[in-house]
Design a protein around this motif. Structure first.
Motif, PDB file in Angstrom:
ATOM      1  N   GLU A   1       0.840  -1.203   0.000  1.00 31.50           N
ATOM      2  CA  GLU A   1       0.000   0.000   0.000  1.00 31.50           C
ATOM      3  C   GLU A   1       0.871   1.247   0.000  1.00 31.50           C
ATOM      4  O   GLU A   1       1.850   1.345   0.730  1.00 31.50           O
ATOM      5  N   SER A   2       0.486   2.208  -0.837  1.00 31.26           N
ATOM      6  CA  SER A   2       1.117   3.524  -0.778  1.00 31.26           C
ATOM      7  C   SER A   2       0.147   4.451  -0.058  1.00 31.26           C
ATOM      8  O   SER A   2      -0.886   4.012   0.438  1.00 31.26           O
ATOM      9  N   VAL A   3       0.480   5.746  -0.006  1.00 30.19           N
ATOM     10  CA  VAL A   3      -0.414   6.671   0.687  1.00 30.19           C
ATOM     11  C   VAL A   3      -1.812   6.571   0.086  1.00 30.19           C
ATOM     12  O   VAL A   3      -2.807   6.524   0.798  1.00 30.19           O
ATOM     13  N   LYS A   4      -1.888   6.467  -1.226  1.00 31.69           N
ATOM     14  CA  LYS A   4      -3.177   6.538  -1.905  1.00 31.69           C
ATOM     15  C   LYS A   4      -3.688   5.215  -2.449  1.00 31.69           C
ATOM     16  O   LYS A   4      -4.873   5.107  -2.763  1.00 31.69           O
ATOM     17  N   ALA A   5      -2.821   4.240  -2.643  1.00 31.25           N
ATOM     18  CA  ALA A   5      -3.249   3.059  -3.391  1.00 31.25           C
ATOM     19  C   ALA A   5      -3.001   1.761  -2.639  1.00 31.25           C
ATOM     20  O   ALA A   5      -2.073   1.641  -1.840  1.00 31.25           O
ATOM     21  N   VAL A   6      -3.863   0.788  -2.898  1.00 30.12           N
ATOM     22  CA  VAL A   6      -3.708  -0.566  -2.371  1.00 30.12           C
ATOM     23  C   VAL A   6      -3.470  -1.464  -3.567  1.00 30.12           C
ATOM     24  O   VAL A   6      -4.253  -1.447  -4.514  1.00 30.12           O
TER      25      VAL A   6
END
Lengths: 367, 122
Positions: B57-62
């Motif tokens: 996971e990034s800040v915005k995406a899974v």
């Protein structure tokens, strides 16, 4: 992305190496160097955002105030020329059309600044409810660029470009002033939880002011910031985002915006009856803040449970760069909305422990 | 950016057929942005090609990590639990995700050259 609309600053973003995404039909920079780094820049120094995609709708005429009061849930009597008012706009059933800022130039001249994704919908809604009032409604979004300069060093930086004493612009006030030789409307407003300004100006002057600000502000740590960090900043500050904490299915009372719904005065507005009923009967759902107690990041749409029973869902969720925690906002049954209540967020079919905490998650220290 | 000694999947994972390590590519980590969370499988878990073996996971995406080969997990990179940013900093080194005993699926993997052609089209 040729079909996407572009702001006047599109070429600047591309040249700066920004990652460009479709946001509300606009090609917008989501990040330049990285969301976390940009987020921290705004919390610690200052950041410059291109938010020219936002919609500006101009309402003019003898009955402008009367007309706007019919649309918004807040009380327009709270403002006067050179003041800004935040308000939701509701449907008859109390669901939310949009949330916006009202700028009062004078009693016969207002701007409504709306979410980019809602500009057309709002225009339709306003026109539909225009009866015998003497007003004109005009979408002036394409002529106006909007820059947000936000962060603890925002004032120092903007002061370099104007002889006007910016201390005279207090929160939710605005002035028409000269910035580096360009006529700008400057308000002390923003969407980050930091001090800062929003600068409205003619589209054809946007590049010049953007470049001048970045150059003069460089020594103060100023950097361009994308929409990714704009979202994590507003999230930490507990600010609602339309489409997440607000929607046609969510009333402002459920979203915790009762302060901006004026049911005390006699003003009638669209949705008032439904909101009065909801308040009298008890608000069924409430927006709460959640902190994860176990490993996992809450994301929009994930179910929230209490003792295995579904009580609501996550409206926004993210790692919090400032607080170093995994946090969420959720809309849950009011009976479960107590601070300290332990609940579970369902992440990929697993119940992960979380606790209800107060919002905003982040509040800047008063100077 | 795409070492020649590695093999690649269309889902943007890499496999080192010598060390049996698996991770996500430079392109994948760059598209995701700052990685802030990693979910790893259990050692001993078995996967077929294309199964989700973990999550990044990034800040915005899974984003799922799809197994580029079939096999059994023999080790996981626990350093990622506390330092998920290793995936951004060193995707082919410190940022490896799992090590597997490979039982099949290698034949469909791409060479570095083929993979670079694929991402140019994306």
């Amino acid at each position: 992305m040729s079909q996407l609309k572009r702001t006047p600053l599109y070429e600047n973003h591309v040249k700066a190496g920004a990652k460009i995404v479709d946001f509300a039909g606009f090609a917008m920079p989501v990040q330049y160097t990285g969301i976390i780094e940009e987020h921290n820049t705004v919390r610690n120094q200052a950041g410059l955002f291109d938010v020219s995609h936002m919609g500006e709708i101009e309402i003019k005429g003898k009955d402008a105030g009367k007309f706007i009061q019919k649309l918004i849930t807040n009380n327009l009597e709270k403002i006067e020329p050179e003041k800004v008012l935040y308000s939701p706009v509701c449907y008859e059933d109390g669901g939310t059309v949009d949330d916006l800022l009202v700028y009062c130039h004078n009693w016969e001249h207002f701007w409504l600044v709306v979410n980019a994704s809602n500009t057309e919908k709002d225009l339709d809604w306003f026109n539909k409810h225009l009866k015998d009032e003497q007003v004109t409604i005009e979408n002036i979004s394409d002529n106006i660029a909007l820059l947000a300069l936000q962060g603890p060093r925002a004032q120092e930086i903007l002061q370099l470009l104007t002889t006007f004493d910016l201390n005279e612009i207090r929160p939710f006030r605005f002035k028409s002033i000269d910035i580096a030789g360009v006529d700008c409307l400057v308000s002390r407003t923003g969407y980050t939880g930091e001090d800062g300004f929003e600068i409205y100006l003619a589209s054809d002057k946007a590049c010049f002011i953007w470049e001048t600000l970045l150059e003069k502000g460089k020594g103060y740590g100023l950097a361009p910031i994308g929409l990714g960090a704009r979202d994590t900043l507003r999230f930490e500050a507990g600010l609602p985002l339309y489409g997440h904490e607000l929607s046609p299915e969510i009333t402002p009372l459920e979203a915790g915006l009762g302060f901006f719904v004026d049911l005390k005065s006699e003003h009638d507005f669209i949705g008032r009856k439904a909101l009065e009923e909801q308040r009298a009967q008890g608000i069924p759902r409430k927006k709460v803040g959640l902190e994860m107690l176990e490993r996992g990041i809450p994301r929009e749409g994930y179910p929230v449970q209490k003792d295995g029973k579904e009580i609501g869902y996550i409206t926004s969720g993210s790692p919090s760069p400032t607080l170093g925690k995994h946090l969420g906002m959720a809309l849950i049954q009011s009976s479960e909305a107590e601070i300290g209540n332990e609940v579970e967020v369902i992440i990929r079919n697993r119940a992960v422990k979380a606790q209800i905490i107060k919002t905003p998650f982040y509040k800047k220290e008063d100077k | 950016m795409y070492p020649n000694n590695l093999k690649y999947s269309k889902e943007h994972e890499w496999v080192d057929l010598e060390s049996k390590k698996i991770g996500i590519t430079h392109y994948a980590q760059e598209s995701l942005g700052d990685v802030v969370f990693v979910e790893l499988p259990e050692v001993g878990a078995e996967f077929e090609v294309g199964d989700s073996l973990g999550v990044v996971e990034s800040v915005k995406a899974v984003s799922d990590v799809y197994s580029p080969v079939s096999g059994k997990v023999t080790a996981v990179n626990e350093a990622l639990l506390d330092n998920p940013e290793l995936i951004n900093q060193d995707p082919y080194g410190e940022g490896w995700i799992v090590e597997m005993e490979i039982t099949g699926g290698e034949e469909d993997l791409l060479s570095a050259e083929e993979y670079e052609r694929l991402i140019k089209e994306e």
